[in-house]
Scaffold this motif. Sequence first.
Motif, mmCIF file in Angstrom:
data_model
loop_
_atom_site.group_PDB
_atom_site.id
_atom_site.type_symbol
_atom_site.label_atom_id
_atom_site.label_comp_id
_atom_site.label_asym_id
_atom_site.label_seq_id
_atom_site.Cartn_x
_atom_site.Cartn_y
_atom_site.Cartn_z
ATOM 1 N N UNK A 110 0.856 -1.177 0.000
ATOM 2 C CA UNK A 110 0.000 0.000 0.000
ATOM 3 C C UNK A 110 0.894 1.231 0.000
ATOM 4 N N UNK A 111 0.735 2.056 -1.025
ATOM 5 C CA UNK A 111 1.523 3.286 -1.164
ATOM 6 C C UNK A 111 0.596 4.469 -0.919
ATOM 7 N N UNK A 112 1.019 5.408 -0.084
ATOM 8 C CA UNK A 112 0.166 6.560 0.217
ATOM 9 C C UNK A 112 0.969 7.852 0.144
ATOM 10 N N UNK A 113 0.295 8.917 -0.294
ATOM 11 C CA UNK A 113 0.893 10.245 -0.380
ATOM 12 C C UNK A 113 -0.222 11.273 -0.411
ATOM 13 N N UNK A 114 -0.184 12.241 0.486
ATOM 14 C CA UNK A 114 -1.146 13.332 0.458
ATOM 15 C C UNK A 114 -2.597 12.892 0.493
ATOM 16 N N UNK A 115 -2.915 11.881 1.293
ATOM 17 C CA UNK A 115 -4.301 11.423 1.399
ATOM 18 C C UNK A 115 -4.695 10.410 0.355
ATOM 19 N N UNK A 116 -3.844 10.150 -0.627
ATOM 20 C CA UNK A 116 -4.122 9.137 -1.650
ATOM 21 C C UNK A 116 -3.540 7.793 -1.199
ATOM 22 N N UNK A 117 -4.261 6.729 -1.518
ATOM 23 C CA UNK A 117 -3.799 5.376 -1.204
ATOM 24 C C UNK A 117 -3.930 4.507 -2.449
ATOM 25 N N UNK A 118 -2.945 3.677 -2.676
ATOM 26 C CA UNK A 118 -3.019 2.747 -3.807
ATOM 27 C C UNK A 118 -2.476 1.393 -3.385
ATOM 28 N N UNK A 119 -3.310 0.372 -3.550
ATOM 29 C CA UNK A 119 -2.891 -1.000 -3.290
ATOM 30 C C UNK A 119 -2.311 -1.585 -4.577
ATOM 31 N N UNK A 120 -1.128 -2.124 -4.462
ATOM 32 C CA UNK A 120 -0.445 -2.663 -5.633
ATOM 33 C C UNK A 120 -0.121 -4.131 -5.375
ATOM 34 N N UNK A 121 -0.638 -4.986 -6.234
ATOM 35 C CA UNK A 121 -0.424 -6.423 -6.104
ATOM 36 C C UNK A 121 0.844 -6.800 -6.869
ATOM 37 N N UNK A 122 1.849 -7.325 -6.158
ATOM 38 C CA UNK A 122 3.098 -7.732 -6.788
ATOM 39 C C UNK A 122 3.099 -9.223 -7.140
ATOM 40 N N UNK A 123 1.988 -9.887 -6.900
ATOM 41 C CA UNK A 123 1.891 -11.287 -7.282
ATOM 42 C C UNK A 123 1.785 -11.390 -8.797
ATOM 43 N N UNK A 124 2.612 -12.215 -9.390
ATOM 44 C CA UNK A 124 2.646 -12.324 -10.850
ATOM 45 C C UNK A 124 3.073 -13.736 -11.235
ATOM 46 N N UNK A 125 2.621 -14.168 -12.397
ATOM 47 C CA UNK A 125 2.996 -15.497 -12.877
ATOM 48 C C UNK A 125 4.431 -15.545 -13.388
ATOM 49 N N UNK A 126 5.042 -14.371 -13.582
ATOM 50 C CA UNK A 126 6.436 -14.320 -14.034
ATOM 51 C C UNK A 126 7.174 -13.217 -13.271
ATOM 52 N N UNK A 127 8.469 -13.379 -13.109
ATOM 53 C CA UNK A 127 9.273 -12.452 -12.320
ATOM 54 C C UNK A 127 9.728 -11.271 -13.170
ATOM 55 N N UNK A 128 9.470 -10.072 -12.672
ATOM 56 C CA UNK A 128 9.894 -8.860 -13.374
ATOM 57 C C UNK A 128 9.876 -7.674 -12.408
ATOM 58 N N UNK A 129 10.505 -6.600 -12.832
ATOM 59 C CA UNK A 129 10.510 -5.376 -12.032
ATOM 60 C C UNK A 129 9.238 -4.583 -12.317
ATOM 61 N N UNK A 130 8.680 -3.984 -11.270
ATOM 62 C CA UNK A 130 7.412 -3.259 -11.406
ATOM 63 C C UNK A 130 7.472 -1.981 -10.572
ATOM 64 N N UNK A 131 7.014 -0.882 -11.132
ATOM 65 C CA UNK A 131 7.016 0.397 -10.430
ATOM 66 C C UNK A 131 5.606 0.981 -10.399
ATOM 67 N N UNK A 132 5.294 1.679 -9.322
ATOM 68 C CA UNK A 132 4.012 2.360 -9.187
ATOM 69 C C UNK A 132 4.289 3.810 -8.843
#
Length: 521
Positions: free
Chosen positions: A195-217
């Motif tokens: 869960x990433x939050x900034x200035x009252x905003x919240x975003x849930x980011x699922x890092x579960x994936x069928x393949x391994x890779x780098x991911x940015x939010x």
Amino acid sequence: MKRLIPSKLTLVLKSALASCAFMAGAFAPAAQTASSAPIMGVPFTPPETPPALKNSEAILPFFKKLAEYPRGRHLKPLHILQIGDSHTAGDSISGAWRSILQNRYGSGGRGVLAPGIPYKGYIAHGVHVSMSDGWTIGSIFGSHYSSDMPPVGFSGFNLTSHKNGAQISLDSGIEEAFDRFTVCGLAKPSAGIVVVSMGGQFQRVDFNSSWSHSQCVTLTSDMPQVHADVVAAEGPITLTSWASFRDNGGVALSNLGVVGSQLIHLQRSSDQVIATELKVYHPDLIVLAFGTNEGFAPYFDPTAFESVLREQISRIRRLSGNVPILMLGAPDASSRREEMLHNTPGVSPPLCSEPLPTDGFVTSPASNPATASQLSANQSKGVDSVMSTLRQQGVFGSDGNGPDISQPPGSDTNSAQNALPNIVPPSNVIWKVTTHPLFPPAGLAAVRRVQQRVASQLGIAFWDWHARMGGDCAAVHWGKAYPSLMRRDYVHYTSLGGQIIANRLDNDIKNAMESSPSPAR
């Protein structure tokens, strides 16, 4: 630390104790420093040296952007990304350069950081980082390195949660307020949710994936923010970097350094992670700042280093899409370790003079009461015992030449030294080569030769840091100066020394930019 005069043991001890007391006072916390402790007064202003930026045409694209870049809403800042060793990690030079550029062009935010608090003593100037328990640290070098750890990017570190609710937070000062916050991690099977939050905003980011890779939010805000959180909500997550930017034009300068590392350790980072993060962070100039630890290695092999240097430059160009590169040549530094005289073939380094009290000058023991009592108790045991006591206290490294350069950059000790008003007048100080002299390790000169040759052949801009300091033995003058410009390891810089280096680097870049062809003006 022994004096070169034929005298009785008591006089030798007085000289050694005086010098040791001075060094102990420089490293003692300010609260423990008494005003009666004398120090040698060696006023010193680093002499101006010729500009040292070579092959500046290689960074003309950066000059052009810097000259034409406007300030305004929704404009991404120009981004300088510096990767290197403890000089970069400590941020005394890159931090001063950041301030210069942001005062001139405006702040574009703090830039990219290693996630969380990657090591004890970590400093991130301009922001405050906090981290809960529940995390495991990985690194390309040092005690946190493991061959089976998760992939790492340019930050040199990763952070893996092993407890739900593990959290890292970033708070910035007003000058580094941000409206764009990015977190990068590893998506893979069985990964968790962040869960990433900034200035009252919240975003849930699922890092579960069928393949391994780098991911940015990335989260953005209409208003500048000063706080952001990242929480491992469900299951394990691995973070490789995070960043804060302000999209109002200006400049952001990221310092990504791993203490004690060499360029060869950069090979342990992941192409896939670096490529993903470079695409998101979009640097306009990459600064490569390695070489000090190579020069202090037990044995430096120029041929092997050249192979690694060429390989890593090619790799950075390939992964970044040919972003301009500026290489900082290895600076001057000094050691007393005899093995450093011959740690590379074919180089005989000069021996450096250093300031000592004149023969007739007698000074008092150390200002730290605990140190003074221990020194007094050891007087009858000889100089070696005195030095041993100081080593045990961490005042000297095992070589009698300050802390080991692999130690994490700590707080600046210059303020403690400047609190000592009782100065030995320059007239009572002489400069001479001692029986246990300081000298620049032979490997450092060999490192610079390789760096400069490869930069010229591959079309890389090169800044001769060593020359801009004043050449061989400059580190001794900088370290012995009052106020001090380098720490007593003769490798790392005080805040004041970092500001001088940053100003010289900035002036050379600015002058090269002004004299470049008209498109860069």
